[in-house]
Every structure is written in structure tokens, then in C-alpha cells.
Motif scaffolding. Structure first.
Motif, PDB file in Angstrom:
ATOM      1  N   HIS A 112     -24.432  -9.968 -20.981  1.00  0.00           N
ATOM      2  CA  HIS A 112     -25.271 -10.823 -20.135  1.00  0.00           C
ATOM      3  C   HIS A 112     -24.540 -11.087 -18.827  1.00  0.00           C
ATOM      4  CE1 HIS A 112     -26.974 -14.629 -18.621  1.00  0.00           C
ATOM      5  NE2 HIS A 112     -28.081 -14.292 -19.272  1.00  0.00           N
ATOM      6  N   GLN A 113     -25.304 -11.172 -17.749  1.00  0.00           N
ATOM      7  CA  GLN A 113     -24.733 -11.460 -16.427  1.00  0.00           C
ATOM      8  C   GLN A 113     -25.477 -12.599 -15.754  1.00  0.00           C
ATOM      9  OE1 GLN A 113     -23.287  -9.052 -13.474  1.00  0.00           O
ATOM     10  NE2 GLN A 113     -24.378 -10.063 -11.821  1.00  0.00           N
ATOM     11  N   THR A 114     -24.740 -13.432 -15.019  1.00  0.00           N
ATOM     12  CA  THR A 114     -25.297 -14.410 -14.088  1.00  0.00           C
ATOM     13  C   THR A 114     -24.690 -14.134 -12.724  1.00  0.00           C
ATOM     14  OG1 THR A 114     -25.537 -16.083 -15.810  1.00  0.00           O
ATOM     15  CG2 THR A 114     -25.591 -16.841 -13.532  1.00  0.00           C
ATOM     16  N   GLY A 115     -25.537 -13.960 -11.711  1.00  0.00           N
ATOM     17  CA  GLY A 115     -25.046 -13.660 -10.367  1.00  0.00           C
ATOM     18  C   GLY A 115     -25.951 -12.674  -9.665  1.00  0.00           C
ATOM     19  N   TYR A 116     -26.203 -12.908  -8.382  1.00  0.00           N
ATOM     20  CA  TYR A 116     -27.052 -12.011  -7.600  1.00  0.00           C
ATOM     21  C   TYR A 116     -26.320 -10.718  -7.238  1.00  0.00           C
ATOM     22  CZ  TYR A 116     -30.500 -15.732  -6.873  1.00  0.00           C
ATOM     23  OH  TYR A 116     -31.454 -16.703  -7.057  1.00  0.00           O
ATOM     24  N   GLY A 117     -27.095  -9.701  -6.859  1.00  0.00           N
ATOM     25  CA  GLY A 117     -26.550  -8.462  -6.342  1.00  0.00           C
ATOM     26  C   GLY A 117     -27.083  -8.191  -4.950  1.00  0.00           C
ATOM     27  N   PHE A 118     -26.401  -7.327  -4.202  1.00  0.00           N
ATOM     28  CA  PHE A 118     -26.869  -6.948  -2.878  1.00  0.00           C
ATOM     29  C   PHE A 118     -28.072  -6.003  -2.985  1.00  0.00           C
ATOM     30  CE2 PHE A 118     -22.416  -8.062  -1.822  1.00  0.00           C
ATOM     31  CZ  PHE A 118     -22.684  -9.019  -0.848  1.00  0.00           C
ATOM     32  N   LYS A 119     -28.890  -6.019  -1.948  1.00  0.00           N
ATOM     33  CA  LYS A 119     -30.123  -5.238  -1.943  1.00  0.00           C
ATOM     34  C   LYS A 119     -29.844  -3.748  -1.907  1.00  0.00           C
ATOM     35  CE  LYS A 119     -34.591  -5.023   0.445  1.00  0.00           C
ATOM     36  NZ  LYS A 119     -35.382  -5.592   1.574  1.00  0.00           N
ATOM     37  N   ASN A 120     -28.850  -3.339  -1.137  1.00  0.00           N
ATOM     38  CA  ASN A 120     -28.519  -1.921  -0.991  1.00  0.00           C
ATOM     39  C   ASN A 120     -27.171  -1.612  -1.638  1.00  0.00           C
ATOM     40  OD1 ASN A 120     -30.810  -1.273   0.646  1.00  0.00           O
ATOM     41  ND2 ASN A 120     -29.780  -2.266   2.372  1.00  0.00           N
ATOM     42  N   ARG A 121     -27.077  -0.428  -2.200  1.00  0.00           N
ATOM     43  CA  ARG A 121     -25.823  -0.007  -2.819  1.00  0.00           C
ATOM     44  C   ARG A 121     -24.830   0.447  -1.748  1.00  0.00           C
ATOM     45  NH1 ARG A 121     -24.546   0.331  -7.550  1.00  0.00           N
ATOM     46  NH2 ARG A 121     -26.700   0.253  -8.297  1.00  0.00           N
ATOM     47  N   TYR A 122     -23.570   0.040  -1.929  1.00  0.00           N
ATOM     48  CA  TYR A 122     -22.512   0.452  -1.010  1.00  0.00           C
ATOM     49  C   TYR A 122     -22.158   1.915  -1.264  1.00  0.00           C
ATOM     50  CZ  TYR A 122     -18.040   0.522   1.431  1.00  0.00           C
ATOM     51  OH  TYR A 122     -17.002   0.831   2.284  1.00  0.00           O
ATOM     52  N   GLN A 123     -22.136   2.715  -0.178  1.00  0.00           N
ATOM     53  CA  GLN A 123     -21.780   4.125  -0.303  1.00  0.00           C
ATOM     54  C   GLN A 123     -20.685   4.532   0.668  1.00  0.00           C
ATOM     55  OE1 GLN A 123     -22.795   5.796  -2.722  1.00  0.00           O
ATOM     56  NE2 GLN A 123     -24.787   5.026  -3.359  1.00  0.00           N
ATOM     57  N   ASP A 124     -20.777   4.046   1.903  1.00  0.00           N
ATOM     58  CA  ASP A 124     -19.859   4.492   2.943  1.00  0.00           C
ATOM     59  C   ASP A 124     -19.703   3.356   3.950  1.00  0.00           C
ATOM     60  OD1 ASP A 124     -18.768   5.709   5.307  1.00  0.00           O
ATOM     61  OD2 ASP A 124     -19.339   7.661   4.509  1.00  0.00           O
ATOM     62  N   SER A 125     -18.470   3.086   4.366  1.00  0.00           N
ATOM     63  CA  SER A 125     -18.223   1.982   5.293  1.00  0.00           C
ATOM     64  C   SER A 125     -18.897   2.202   6.644  1.00  0.00           C
ATOM     65  CB  SER A 125     -16.712   1.798   5.491  1.00  0.00           C
ATOM     66  OG  SER A 125     -16.130   2.985   6.014  1.00  0.00           O
ATOM     67  N   ASP A 126     -19.215   3.466   6.979  1.00  0.00           N
ATOM     68  CA  ASP A 126     -19.878   3.762   8.249  1.00  0.00           C
ATOM     69  C   ASP A 126     -21.397   3.836   8.112  1.00  0.00           C
ATOM     70  OD1 ASP A 126     -17.438   3.969   9.613  1.00  0.00           O
ATOM     71  OD2 ASP A 126     -17.186   6.048   8.958  1.00  0.00           O
ATOM     72  N   ASP A 127     -21.901   3.627   6.903  1.00  0.00           N
ATOM     73  CA  ASP A 127     -23.339   3.724   6.660  1.00  0.00           C
ATOM     74  C   ASP A 127     -24.005   2.378   6.929  1.00  0.00           C
ATOM     75  OD1 ASP A 127     -25.788   4.916   5.642  1.00  0.00           O
ATOM     76  OD2 ASP A 127     -25.492   3.621   3.897  1.00  0.00           O
ATOM     77  N   GLU A 128     -25.116   2.399   7.676  1.00  0.00           N
ATOM     78  CA  GLU A 128     -25.797   1.163   8.055  1.00  0.00           C
ATOM     79  C   GLU A 128     -26.256   0.373   6.840  1.00  0.00           C
ATOM     80  OE1 GLU A 128     -29.686  -0.311  10.683  1.00  0.00           O
ATOM     81  OE2 GLU A 128     -28.965   1.760  10.809  1.00  0.00           O
ATOM     82  N   LYS A 129     -26.821   1.054   5.836  1.00  0.00           N
ATOM     83  CA  LYS A 129     -27.301   0.364   4.642  1.00  0.00           C
ATOM     84  C   LYS A 129     -26.148  -0.278   3.866  1.00  0.00           C
ATOM     85  CE  LYS A 129     -31.533   3.014   3.832  1.00  0.00           C
ATOM     86  NZ  LYS A 129     -32.268   3.875   2.865  1.00  0.00           N
TER      87      LYS A 129
END
Length: 372
Positions: A261-278
């Protein structure tokens, strides 16, 4: 970076194969495994029918002097387009093993959360890890972190103690402090994740475990709050998780079940690359809420002992903490071992996914796995 990783690993392989090992280093081994897959999915508007290179791993491990164990492992995948793919360092650690009751590991390695997470993909037994393990042990984290194969960077204590009359330990513990950002990434918010577990082994082959996880996942980026106001900077999302696990191995039978079980929100977009806008978007995925949970139960039964097995798994995950987006897999399959190093697996899966446009669909999966 990819060329550098490949070059370093090839150089290490050459040294292990041809160079004379110094006396203070011993038992150096080069090992690895690969998994080739064919998968058919008949989901409407998202069907697939493809051969895949699921993964390949190459590792070096050994001992320094008497008490120190070390390991370095690189993974390659068929898809090489982003941080979640390949090549990537998955393990790089050293462990002091002087005492059975206290071993100290430092580097990058598996999060000490659930029984299934530390298993390699072949021994895990099915075409993928259970959904709840994948999401909450950070294979593909619910928090929005990049694919990390259930690993992070940190330090861990673990050990076994309380031997019975036969010399078998009855209790195991493990607890670690980690960055909380997944593999190959530095800490962002300077908060650390504390993850740990303890299990008892009342009879041979049985484990009953409890796990806990507290910490955060963070990123630097831009976001809008619930009032529509824009912000820029560092944003941390708290993560609280727990799990209960049970496993029994007997006479080539495997029974395993886990709830998390988890409590806590997540970000809308998955992290892929530090230079990626998303990847630099720090908006929260409010649609899934701040809770998630899941459970699985499986059995692997011998048809021919240590050779041919039948298997079944019930695998349910609720990304929003209730049944509104529940995804359930019902899986059945067979495994055949040509040798201890070559395994052919076949699996059928019926999926009921309440969050998909096509709620019900089928998957056929065939894999050849080999070790060396």
C-alpha cells in the motif's frame, strides 16, 4: 555515456578473462543472462504482435581480501531511446560481510522492499513482476520516477540471527537509507528514503515478512497549483509505503503472495531525461489521488521435478487506491528447463482493466531465457 559504459564493461570482461588476478582479489566471476520474448496482445486500439529483446545483463563480481564482496552489473534493452532504457548501470556496490548478523552494503542496489523485488527476472517466474511490485518498489514508479529496476543509491544494513537447534537462522532484517531518486541520479531535495523489512522463517522454506518505506521523490521544474498559479523550483512529494509478504518453497513447489500500500502523490509525467521538457514538469497527477494498493498470489507446481512446471498468478493493482481504475491479470503458464541455464516459458493472461477503453483483452507471451 552509453559508449563509455559499454567500453568499460568490455574492458573489465577482458581483464577478468585474461589478466592475472592480484592475490588480494579472489573469486572474480563474469556472468550474465538474456531474455528473448514474443508477445501478442489483442487489446483494441493498442494491439501488438512482436518479437522483443526483453533484456540482457552482464555482471562482474568477486571478493576483496576475505570480508568484502563487490558487484558491477550493466543492463541492455531493445529500446534505447531514453533514460529508462539502455545501456545503464543497474548494480554497483560493495558489501562488508564479516558478520552474519550485520552486513553493510553501499552503492547502487535493490530497494529492501517486498520478497519479489530482489529476484532476477528469470527466477521471479512470470512474464513480468507483479504490478504492485513494479509500481511501489520502483521498477516503473508510481511517483513518476524513471525506470530503476527496483533499485536506488544508498547504504544498507542486513543480517540473519537467532539460530535454531539445526543451525538455521529464524530471523532476517534489512534497513537502508537511499537518495529516493532511482538509479544513476543524485539526490534532489536532500531528503533520504528509509526502507526496511524483517521476516521470520519458522520452518524450512517459509518466510513471513513485513516492510516499510518512508521518504520522498523530488524534481526541479515548473508546475501550477490548484489555484492555477505558476511555480518554478524544487518540488518534493512524500512517499509512505508498507507491505506484507509470505512465501513457502517445498519440494519444488512455490507459493508466494504479497500486499503493498502507498500514500503519496506522484508527478504527472515520468522522468526520462534532464533535458526533456516533460521531465521538468512538476505538475502532480491528481487524477490518481494520493493512495495506491495491490496484491498478488501465485503458485508454481512441478509436473516433472526441477524440469517442467505449471504456474498460475492472480495479480491486482489499484493505482487510485480504490476499484475505479483497478487492473487485474489472471495468468496461466508452463516452464520447461532444457538445462539449468536455458528455460522456455509460455504464458496466457486475461486482463480486466477498468481504466482502459477496452476493459478486457488477452496476452500470449513466450520467452527463452538463458544464463552463462
Amino acid at each position: 555515456m552509453r559508449k563509455l559504459l559499454t567500453t568499460l564493461m568490455l574492458a573489465a570482461m577482458t581483464m577478468a578473462a585474461g589478466a592475472q588476478t592480484p592475490k588480494w582479489i579472489n573469486n572474480v566471476k563474469f556472468t550474465g543472462y538474456g531474455m528473448v520474448q514474443y508477445q501478442y496482445v489483442n487489446q483494441k486500439d493498442s494491439s501488438s504482435n512482436s518479437f522483443n529483446l526483453r533484456l540482457a545483463r552482464f555482471s562482474l563480481d568477486g571478493r576483496v581480501l576475505k570480508d568484502w564482496y563487490w558487484k558491477a552489473q550493466i543492463q541492455f534493452n531493445g529500446n534505447t531511446s531514453n533514460l529508462g532504457s539502455s545501456p545503464k548501470v543497474v548494480d554497483l556496490f560493495v558489501e562488508w560481510q564479516h558478520f552474519d548478523w550485520m552486513r553493510v552494503k553501499i552503492g547502487q542496489f535493490k530497494n529492501p522492499f517486498t520478497f519479489e523485488n530482489p529476484m532476477n527476472p528469470i527466477d521471479q517466474g512470470f512474464m513480468s513482476y507483479a504490478q504492485v511490485v513494479s509500481q511501489l518498489a520502483n521498477f516503473n514508479g508510481r511517483d513518476g520516477s524513471h525506470s530503476s529496476n527496483g533499485r536506488d543509491i544508498g547504504i544498507q544494513l542486513q543480517g540473519d540471527f537467532l539460530k535454531n537447534s539445526n543451525g538455521r537462522n529464524l530471523i532476517h532484517y534489512q534497513v537502508g537509507v537511499f537518495n529516493g531518486q532511482g538509479i544513476n541520479v543524485k539526490d534532489v531535495d536532500q531528503q533520504k528514503n528509509v526502507i526496511g523489512g524483517v521476516w521470520v522463517m519458522p520452518v524450512k522454506g517459509m518466510r513471513l515478512g513485513w516492510f516499510g518505506w518512508t521518504g520522498s521523490y523530488a524534481r526541479n521544474g515548473e508546475w501550477k497549483d490548484l489555484n492555477g498559479d505558476s511555480h518554478n523550483g524544487k518540488r518534493s512529494l512524500q512517499q509512505r509505503r508498507y507491505a506484507f509478504s509470505a512465501e513457502y518453497l517445498w519440494n519444488d513447489w512455490t507459493f508466494r503472495t504479497e500486499y503493498a500500500h502507498q500514500t503519496g502523490y506522484g508527478f504527472k509525467n515520468r522522468y526520462q531525461d534532464s533535458d526533456d521538457e516533460k521531465s521538468n514538469n512538476a505538475d502532480i497527477n491528481y487524477a490518481n489521488g494520493d493512495k495506491a494498493q495491490g496484491v498478488y498470489a501465485l503458485v508454481i507446481a512441478p509436473i516433472i521435478k526441477n524440469k517442467f512446471h505449471a504456474k498460475a498468478r492472480y495479480d491486482m493493482y489499484q493505482p487510485s487506491g480504490d476499484a475505479s481504475k483497478q487492473k487485474t491479470n489472471y495468468e496461466f503458464g508452463l516452464d520447461y528447463m532444457f538445462t539449468k541455464n536455458i528455460v522456455l516459458s509460455g504464458e496466457y493472461c486475461y486482463t480486466h482493466d477498468r481504466s482502459a477503453l477496452d476493459h478486457d483483452y488477452n496476452t500470449l507471451d513466450f520467452e527463452v531465457s538463458y544464463r552463462f
